[in-house]
Design a protein around this motif. Structure first.
Motif, PDB file in Angstrom:
ATOM      1  N   ALA A 178       0.829  -1.206   0.000  1.00 58.10           N
ATOM      2  CA  ALA A 178       0.000   0.000   0.000  1.00 58.10           C
ATOM      3  C   ALA A 178       0.866   1.259   0.000  1.00 58.10           C
ATOM      4  O   ALA A 178       0.531   2.248  -0.668  1.00 58.10           O
ATOM      5  N   MET A 179       1.978   1.216   0.725  1.00 58.38           N
ATOM      6  CA  MET A 179       2.886   2.363   0.749  1.00 58.38           C
ATOM      7  C   MET A 179       3.502   2.594  -0.631  1.00 58.38           C
ATOM      8  O   MET A 179       3.645   3.741  -1.078  1.00 58.38           O
ATOM      9  N   GLU A 180       3.855   1.502  -1.304  1.00 55.99           N
ATOM     10  CA  GLU A 180       4.380   1.625  -2.664  1.00 55.99           C
ATOM     11  C   GLU A 180       3.317   2.211  -3.599  1.00 55.99           C
ATOM     12  O   GLU A 180       3.628   3.045  -4.460  1.00 55.99           O
ATOM     13  N   MET A 181       2.075   1.781  -3.407  1.00 54.25           N
ATOM     14  CA  MET A 181       1.004   2.269  -4.268  1.00 54.25           C
ATOM     15  C   MET A 181       0.741   3.753  -4.021  1.00 54.25           C
ATOM     16  O   MET A 181       0.365   4.486  -4.955  1.00 54.25           O
ATOM     17  N   LEU A 182       0.928   4.216  -2.805  1.00 54.20           N
ATOM     18  CA  LEU A 182       0.760   5.643  -2.524  1.00 54.20           C
ATOM     19  C   LEU A 182       1.758   6.473  -3.320  1.00 54.20           C
ATOM     20  O   LEU A 182       1.424   7.561  -3.813  1.00 54.20           O
ATOM     21  N   VAL A 183       2.986   5.964  -3.446  1.00 51.39           N
ATOM     22  CA  VAL A 183       3.986   6.668  -4.246  1.00 51.39           C
ATOM     23  C   VAL A 183       3.595   6.627  -5.720  1.00 51.39           C
ATOM     24  O   VAL A 183       3.733   7.625  -6.441  1.00 51.39           O
ATOM     25  N   GLU A 184       3.090   5.473  -6.182  1.00 51.65           N
ATOM     26  CA  GLU A 184       2.633   5.376  -7.565  1.00 51.65           C
ATOM     27  C   GLU A 184       1.480   6.345  -7.819  1.00 51.65           C
ATOM     28  O   GLU A 184       1.395   6.973  -8.886  1.00 51.65           O
ATOM     29  N   ILE A 185       0.589   6.466  -6.843  1.00 53.42           N
ATOM     30  CA  ILE A 185      -0.534   7.396  -6.972  1.00 53.42           C
ATOM     31  C   ILE A 185      -0.036   8.835  -7.014  1.00 53.42           C
ATOM     32  O   ILE A 185      -0.554   9.661  -7.783  1.00 53.42           O
ATOM     33  N   SER A 186       0.975   9.142  -6.220  1.00 50.96           N
ATOM     34  CA  SER A 186       1.538  10.497  -6.232  1.00 50.96           C
ATOM     35  C   SER A 186       2.121  10.825  -7.605  1.00 50.96           C
ATOM     36  O   SER A 186       1.936  11.934  -8.120  1.00 50.96           O
ATOM     37  N   ASN A 187       2.828   9.857  -8.189  1.00 52.04           N
ATOM     38  CA  ASN A 187       3.381  10.070  -9.532  1.00 52.04           C
ATOM     39  C   ASN A 187       2.273  10.206 -10.572  1.00 52.04           C
ATOM     40  O   ASN A 187       2.358  11.040 -11.475  1.00 52.04           O
ATOM     41  N   ALA A 188       1.238   9.368 -10.441  1.00 52.10           N
ATOM     42  CA  ALA A 188       0.117   9.452 -11.384  1.00 52.10           C
ATOM     43  C   ALA A 188      -0.612  10.779 -11.249  1.00 52.10           C
ATOM     44  O   ALA A 188      -1.023  11.383 -12.257  1.00 52.10           O
ATOM     45  N   ARG A 189      -0.777  11.252 -10.028  1.00 48.85           N
ATOM     46  CA  ARG A 189      -1.458  12.535  -9.809  1.00 48.85           C
ATOM     47  C   ARG A 189      -0.620  13.689 -10.360  1.00 48.85           C
ATOM     48  O   ARG A 189      -1.169  14.645 -10.938  1.00 48.85           O
ATOM     49  N   ALA A 190       0.706  13.600 -10.184  1.00 48.36           N
ATOM     50  CA  ALA A 190       1.573  14.649 -10.728  1.00 48.36           C
ATOM     51  C   ALA A 190       1.482  14.682 -12.253  1.00 48.36           C
ATOM     52  O   ALA A 190       1.409  15.757 -12.861  1.00 48.36           O
ATOM     53  N   SER A 191       1.460  13.502 -12.886  1.00 50.85           N
ATOM     54  CA  SER A 191       1.316  13.434 -14.342  1.00 50.85           C
ATOM     55  C   SER A 191      -0.055  13.937 -14.772  1.00 50.85           C
ATOM     56  O   SER A 191      -0.183  14.604 -15.809  1.00 50.85           O
ATOM     57  N   LEU A 192      -1.070  13.626 -13.979  1.00 51.97           N
ATOM     58  CA  LEU A 192      -2.430  14.065 -14.290  1.00 51.97           C
ATOM     59  C   LEU A 192      -2.531  15.592 -14.262  1.00 51.97           C
ATOM     60  O   LEU A 192      -3.097  16.206 -15.176  1.00 51.97           O
ATOM     61  N   LEU A 193      -1.984  16.201 -13.223  1.00 49.74           N
ATOM     62  CA  LEU A 193      -2.029  17.661 -13.115  1.00 49.74           C
ATOM     63  C   LEU A 193      -1.216  18.322 -14.219  1.00 49.74           C
ATOM     64  O   LEU A 193      -1.608  19.365 -14.761  1.00 49.74           O
ATOM     65  N   HIS A 194      -0.080  17.708 -14.550  1.00 50.49           N
ATOM     66  CA  HIS A 194       0.758  18.249 -15.620  1.00 50.49           C
ATOM     67  C   HIS A 194       0.019  18.183 -16.956  1.00 50.49           C
ATOM     68  O   HIS A 194       0.024  19.159 -17.734  1.00 50.49           O
ATOM     69  N   ALA A 195      -0.639  17.050 -17.233  1.00 44.36           N
ATOM     70  CA  ALA A 195      -1.402  16.912 -18.473  1.00 44.36           C
ATOM     71  C   ALA A 195      -2.588  17.866 -18.497  1.00 44.36           C
ATOM     72  O   ALA A 195      -2.922  18.436 -19.546  1.00 44.36           O
ATOM     73  N   HIS A 196      -3.223  18.061 -17.342  1.00 42.40           N
ATOM     74  CA  HIS A 196      -4.358  18.997 -17.262  1.00 42.40           C
ATOM     75  C   HIS A 196      -3.905  20.421 -17.576  1.00 42.40           C
ATOM     76  O   HIS A 196      -4.607  21.165 -18.287  1.00 42.40           O
ATOM     77  N   ASN A 197      -2.759  20.808 -17.072  1.00 41.21           N
ATOM     78  CA  ASN A 197      -2.240  22.157 -17.347  1.00 41.21           C
ATOM     79  C   ASN A 197      -1.954  22.341 -18.835  1.00 41.21           C
ATOM     80  O   ASN A 197      -2.206  23.418 -19.395  1.00 41.21           O
ATOM     81  N   GLN A 198      -1.443  21.298 -19.474  1.00 43.30           N
ATOM     82  CA  GLN A 198      -1.179  21.385 -20.905  1.00 43.30           C
ATOM     83  C   GLN A 198      -2.473  21.538 -21.698  1.00 43.30           C
ATOM     84  O   GLN A 198      -2.533  22.315 -22.658  1.00 43.30           O
ATOM     85  N   VAL A 199      -3.514  20.801 -21.299  1.00 44.92           N
ATOM     86  CA  VAL A 199      -4.807  20.922 -21.974  1.00 44.92           C
ATOM     87  C   VAL A 199      -5.380  22.317 -21.779  1.00 44.92           C
ATOM     88  O   VAL A 199      -5.934  22.935 -22.716  1.00 44.92           O
ATOM     89  N   GLN A 200      -5.243  22.861 -20.570  1.00 42.62           N
ATOM     90  CA  GLN A 200      -5.747  24.205 -20.302  1.00 42.62           C
ATOM     91  C   GLN A 200      -5.036  25.244 -21.156  1.00 42.62           C
ATOM     92  O   GLN A 200      -5.670  26.192 -21.668  1.00 42.62           O
ATOM     93  N   LYS A 201      -3.730  25.084 -21.329  1.00 39.81           N
ATOM     94  CA  LYS A 201      -2.977  26.002 -22.182  1.00 39.81           C
ATOM     95  C   LYS A 201      -3.439  25.916 -23.634  1.00 39.81           C
ATOM     96  O   LYS A 201      -3.540  26.934 -24.321  1.00 39.81           O
ATOM     97  N   ASP A 202      -3.706  24.690 -24.096  1.00 43.58           N
ATOM     98  CA  ASP A 202      -4.195  24.522 -25.468  1.00 43.58           C
ATOM     99  C   ASP A 202      -5.555  25.190 -25.661  1.00 43.58           C
ATOM    100  O   ASP A 202      -5.819  25.794 -26.720  1.00 43.58           O
ATOM    101  N   VAL A 203      -6.432  25.092 -24.652  1.00 42.87           N
ATOM    102  CA  VAL A 203      -7.753  25.709 -24.750  1.00 42.87           C
ATOM    103  C   VAL A 203      -7.626  27.228 -24.808  1.00 42.87           C
ATOM    104  O   VAL A 203      -8.302  27.902 -25.605  1.00 42.87           O
TER     105      VAL A 203
END
Length: 207
Positions: A178-203
């Motif tokens: 579960a601790m390992e998955m929390l780190v994976e979730i943190s990385n996934a969330r960071a990628s998600l926010l980064h991708a969201h910012n890119q989409v917002q810039k495109d809009v």
């Protein structure tokens, strides 16, 4: 000629915007799947802990047995790309860091991503080659990094006695996962926010 170049540039921008949307959707899917897996892993860990407490007795599996003295952290979290605006931050888990200076010289910290990166062949988990050679000459079996990890896991459960329930060991494995998955979730969330910012810039650029 100028019109053709403008069309090509516009097409490239549209393809890039589409790719950003796909990256955002992929990141969202990964994030949601990891959250679901984390919930299942934690549920399994709590059930195993309850089973261990039932079989060993409430007196042997209790928070009153915890050693509340200050200790060197056995697990640490490293963060890369914190100040980068181009790449999202990357979180890396280092498990079972050595607990004293003599062990630190052997480097028993195991970072989650080290075994996945060819550029990091000499990981912190690697043992000193000289003691390994001496063990081979003396006929002793070499100590592998996995042996040190198992020893560290056993030491962490020693507060509950010498003979512990297999369910308690399973609990340790579940919560470690579960601790390992929390780190994976943190990385996934960071990628998600980064991708969201890119989409917002495109809009904004399209407007």
């Amino acid at each position: 000629m100028q019109i053709s170049e403008n069309r090509n540039e516009s097409t490239d921008k549209l393809r890039e915007a589409d790719q950003h949307v796909l990256n955002f959707l992929d990141s969202m899917d990964t994030y949601l799947n990891l959250m679901d897996s984390l919930s299942s892993t934690l549920r399994q860990g709590w059930l195993e802990l309850a089973s261990a407490r039932h079989s060993m007795g409430a007196a042997r599996v209790s928070c009153t047995l915890f050693d509340l003295k200050s200790h060197r952290a056995s697990t640490t979290l490293e963060v890369d790309n914190v100040d980068s605006n181009v790449e999202p931050p990357h979180f890396k888990l280092c498990k079972w860091v050595a607990l004293d200076d003599s062990e630190m010289n052997n480097g028993e910290a195991k970072c989650k991503d080290d075994e996945l990166s060819p550029a990091k062949a000499e990981t912190p988990l690697a043992l000193d080659e000289v003691p390994q050679a001496r063990r081979a000459e003396s006929g002793e079996s070499p100590v592998s990094p996995d042996d040190h990890v198992q020893q560290a896991r056993s030491r962490s459960l020693s507060m509950f006695g010498t003979l512990v329930s297999p369910k308690l060991r399973a609990t340790q494995t579940s919560f470690e996962r579960a601790m390992e998955m929390l780190v994976e979730i943190s990385n996934a969330r960071a990628s998600l926010l980064h991708a969201h910012n890119q989409v917002q810039k495109d809009v904004k650029a399209a407007k």
